[in-house]
Structures are given as structure tokens and as C-alpha cells.
Design an enzyme around this catalytic site. Structure first.
Site, PDB file in Angstrom:
ATOM      1  CB  CYS A   1      -0.933  -0.011   1.205  1.00 35.87           C
ATOM      2  SG  CYS A   1      -2.183  -1.296   1.089  1.00 35.87           S
ATOM      3  CG  LEU A   2       1.716   3.046   3.792  1.00 41.85           C
ATOM      4  CD1 LEU A   2       2.320   3.610   5.061  1.00 41.85           C
ATOM      5  CD2 LEU A   2       0.498   3.855   3.410  1.00 41.85           C
TER       6      LEU A   2
END
Ligand SMILES: NC(=O)c1ccc[n+]([C@@H]2O[C@H](COP(=O)([O-])OP(=O)(O)OC[C@H]3O[C@@H](n4cnc5c(N)ncnc54)[C@H](O)[C@@H]3O)[C@@H](O)[C@H]2O)c1
Length: 419
Positions: A260-261
Site C-alpha cells: 500500500c504505502l
């Protein structure tokens, strides 16, 4: 009984499929990875949050069937698409969504519902998935069949905010589609949160991840400055966290990882650049700071060895943690891998302990070992990179010559430095 097909049986798709089976649907967990399908059919979960017992129960109950055969998708009522959305040289790669939509499209029938869950930039559901399904089916999304977007908020390893308990944002390309998408997820989770169109739902996910990315970058940059200024950043963070309003705790670390990040905020900045010709400066700055953290950790280690008149070359360094996150076995985009490769390139002997990751995720050149006294005492330095609960930190503190703790979990001692 309604038939649900979940396209992609990864960290997101498997929990959705198992939960849907538990809620009483007949579920096909479809994946192109035949090895994964076989493993799941044999009752082997590869995700910490889905135990083998839970998987075994839905398999035995006949409610869940993993499959790599597209023919099994026929006659579905609800399709959930949860395939990867990586970056290729900084550009969103939506080929997995395109291919998943192409797999689902021939099976679209009047009244069915298709829900995209993959994280992607605003507009993907309406501009990419809808035309693909409409072209193949000859029907109109939002009218003859339903289409929507619902972002996943799964937090691997989080025992409090499980899939069921975490509110789920839902959307549809029409009011009727929203009702269908919400109606489905209302049966799987405690709370659903409707928004007015897929674009808002797509942006919601990117906002959440960009918020975390930016705030982690903020404390990471602060940690580097505080160290140079001789100020204890961890104490300042603890103190700031006592403020009951207007502050949210984020802690520094060796960099960000996972699916994700390091990726999602760039989907947003790419969309802003492509549509508006403008830079999303916060995302670029956060990428810059967070991507630099592994370099910074290695530079701190080099400096610490230098103080002892040692070079990195030929030194044995023990890494604690290869996963990107506490108590999970997910090592995708993990900063530990970047740190390991930098140390190997400098000629260090790199060994690593991680009770969660699979052997295939141990970086090439790194020797996997157990956390025992001999391993700790024979290392020239121990790098604490992940705060897994299993780590015996008293052993580390008592046996190590030198520890660089990037998570602030080892009790203070003369042989322990913190980020
Ligand atoms: N992992 C997380 O914590 C998390 C959280 C929220 C959102 N997401 C998002 O969810 C999406 C999926 O992520 P993930 O972590 O589950 O990925 P993953 O790599 O764990 O799983 C994806 C699965 O999809 C399969 N696949 C690829 N193409 C396919 C196709 N055409 N048909 C069928 N199966 C196909 C792959 O073999 C793989 O098993 C991504 O967009 C990700 O950004 C992930």
C-alpha cells in the site's frame, strides 16, 4: 444460495472469500496462480489473519472452493475483483484489473453485481472496468447489471480491527448499483459507509494511505534531525501523544513497505499529473523521505561500526525482521530487503531472523537463522527492523555487542542506539 466469485486470492481476496462463505454464500475463490489454488484447496492458508482452521471449516462445509478454471465463474451473482495494482517504473499498472475484468465479462448476466476492490486511481471503475464489462455483455452498467467500488481496509495482524469490524466504504455507478453493493457487504461486515460514486470511494482509499504515508515521512524526517540535534524524538512523540485531540501518533522506522504505502499515493499523484498537469507535492516529498530511510539506517550503522574502528566489509550483521510490518509475514517492498542488499553490497555477512516470513521471501544472499544467544553474540551488530512480538529483546540486549533499534523496542543500554 447466491454465488459469489472472488477474483484474486491474495491478502485481500482470500479474507473476502472466506468471510462470504462464512456468511452463507457459495464462493469460488478464483486465482491464476495454480500453486496458490492448490495450497488453498489443501487447507493451507498463507495469511496470518486467516487460520488453517477457518479455511478448513469453509472448505469442509462446501461453501468455499478455490479454482483456476474460468468455467467455474459462470452463473455468479456477485463478483469481487481483488487483483494487484503495482507500479511499473512509477506508472500505475492496471493490466491485472483489465485481465480480471476480461475474465469476468463473459459471465456477466442481467442483475449481477461486480465490485472492484483493488486500490486504484479515481476513475478506474467507470473508465476501465465498466466499458470492458459493457462491451462483452452488451448490457449497461448501473442499469442492467450492477457495478461498484469498495476499497479494502484490511490491516494485516490487527486483531481488534478485523475485516468484519472495520467499516467498509461502498459505492455504485448508479443508485441501484449502490444498493446492490451495500446489500452484499452488509452481510459481511458490521458497518457499511455509502458514498455517492465510485470516484469518491477510490479517492477515500488513496486519501487514507496518503495520510499515513505523509505522517510517517514527517516523523521519519524529524527523527533524523532530532538525532543530529541530540534530542530524543521518541520521548517527544510520547509526550505529544498525550494530547487528547488534534494529534495522531505515528512513529519513525526504517522505511515503509507492503503493497500500500510505497505504491498507492503514487497512483494519486500520477492521476493528478495526468489529468491536471500538476505535481502532488506532499506525495513526492513523502516518497523522497520514506525511500531514503533504508539509506539512513545503513549510514547510522556504518557510523557506529566506524566508532569501533570497524568497516562494514567482513562484519556480521544480524537483522531482526524481514517483513514490512509487525507480526505479519508479508515482506513485499520491505525496507529490510533494501537494507540487506546495501549491506551485502558493502561486503557484510548478513543474517536474519523472522518467524513469520516464508523462505522464498528471504533476500538472496541473506542467511536465515534463529534468534539464539550464539547468533546474537557472534554478530558485530544487530539491526532491529521489525517489532514482532516473538523477539526476545532481553536476549538481544544482554548478548549483543551493538544494537541499532529502528523501532524503539529494546530497553535503553550502553550497547543500544535508537533511530
Ligand atoms: N495487502 C493489503 O494489505 C491491501 C490492503 C488494502 C488494499 N490492497 C489492494 O488490494 C489489491 C490486491 O492486493 P493483495 O495484497 O491481495 O495482492 P496479492 O498479490 O496478495 O494477491 C493478488 C492475487 O491475484 C492473483 N491474480 C493476479 N491476476 C489475476 C487475474 N487476472 N485473475 C485472477 N487472479 C489474479 C494473483 O495470483 C494473487 O494471488 C491491490 O490493489 C492492493 O493495493 C491490499
Amino acid at each position: 444460495m447466491q454465488k459469489v466469485i472472488v477474483i484474486g486470492q491474495g491478502y485481500v481476496g482470500l479474507p473476502v472469500a472466506v468471510r462470504a462463505a462464512e456468511a452463507g454464500f457459495e464462493v469460488i475463490g478464483f486465482d491464476v496462480n495454480v500453486g496458490r489454488v492448490k495450497g488453498l484447496a489443501a487447507g493451507e492458508s498463507f495469511i496470518g489473519d486467516i487460520s488453517n482452521e477457518r479455511l478448513g471449516a469453509v472448505l469442509e462445509g462446501g461453501r468455499y472452493r478455490p479454482s483456476a478454471d474460468p468455467a467455474d465463474l459462470a452463473g455468479f451473482d456477485v463478483a469481487v475483483i481483488s487483483v494487484p495494482t503495482p507500479l511499473r517504473e512509477g506508472i500505475p499498472d492496471l493490466s491485472y484489473i483489465e485481465s480480471a475484468a476480461a475474465t469476468v465479462a463473459p459471465h456477466v448476466t442481467a442483475g449481477c453485481t461486480v465490485i472492484l476492490e483493488s486500490t486504484t486511481y479515481p476513475g478506474s471503475t467507470e473508465e476501465l472496468v465498466a466499458p470492458a464489462l459493457e462491451a462483452a455483455s452488451g448490457m449497461t452498467a448501473g442499469v442492467e447489471f450492477h457495478l461498484g467500488y469498495s476499497p479494502e481496509r484490511i490491516d494485516p495482524g490487527n486483531e481488534v480491527w478485523t475485516f468484519e469490524r472495520t467499516p467498509k466504504v461502498v459505492s455504485g455507478v448508479s443508485q441501484a448499483s449502490l444498493v446492490a453493493v451495500q446489500g452484499f457487504f452488509d452481510q459481511l461486515v458490521d458497518t457499511t459507509v455509502p458514498v455517492s460514486s465510485p470516484k469518491e470511494a477510490e479517492l477515500t482509499k488513496l486519501l487514507e494511505n496518503t495520510f499515513r504515508h505523509v505522517n510517517i515521512a514527517l516523523v521519519n524526517e524529524l527523527a533524523m534531525f532530532a538525532n543530529d540535534l541530540g534530542i530524543d524524538v521518541w520521548e517527544a512523540i510520547d509526550a505529544a501523544s498525550t494530547k487528547p485531540f488534534g494529534y495522531m501518533r505515528f512513529t519513525p522506522g526504517p522505511g515503509v513497505g507492503g503493497h500500500c504505502l510505497p505504491i498507492d499515493p503514487s497512483y494519486l499523484s500520477w492521476r493528478v499529473k495526468q489529468s491536471l498537469g500538476q505535481s502532488f507535492r506532499f506525495v513526492e516529498l513523502a516518497n523522497d523521505v520514506n525511500e531514503h530511510m533504508p539509506d539512513y539506517v545503513v549510514s547510522r550503522l556504518i557510523a557506529a561500526l566506524n566508532d569501533r574502528e570497524l568497516s562494514v566489509k567482513g562484519r556480521r550483521v544480524l537483522l531482526l525482521g524481514l517483513a514490512y510490518k509487525k507480526n505479519t509475514g508479508d515482506a513485499r517492498e520491505s525496507p529490510s530487503a533494501v537494507i540487506a542488499s546495501q549491506l551485502l553490497a558493502l561486503g557484510a555477512e548478513v543474517r536474519a531472523v523472522d518467524p513469520h516470513v516464508q523462505d522464498a521471501q528471504v533476500p538472496v544472499g541473506v542467511t536465515r537463522v534463529e534468534l539464539i544467544a550464539d547468533e546474537v553474540s557472534s554478530a558485530d551488530a544487530v539491526l532491529v527492523l521489525v517489532d514482532h512480538d516473538e523477539f526476545d529483546l532481553d536476549l538481544v540486549r544482554s548478548q549483543a555487542t551493538y544494537v541499532l533499534d529502528t523501532r524503539n523496542i529494546v530497553k535503553p543500554a550502553d550497547n543500544v542506539d535508537r533511530l
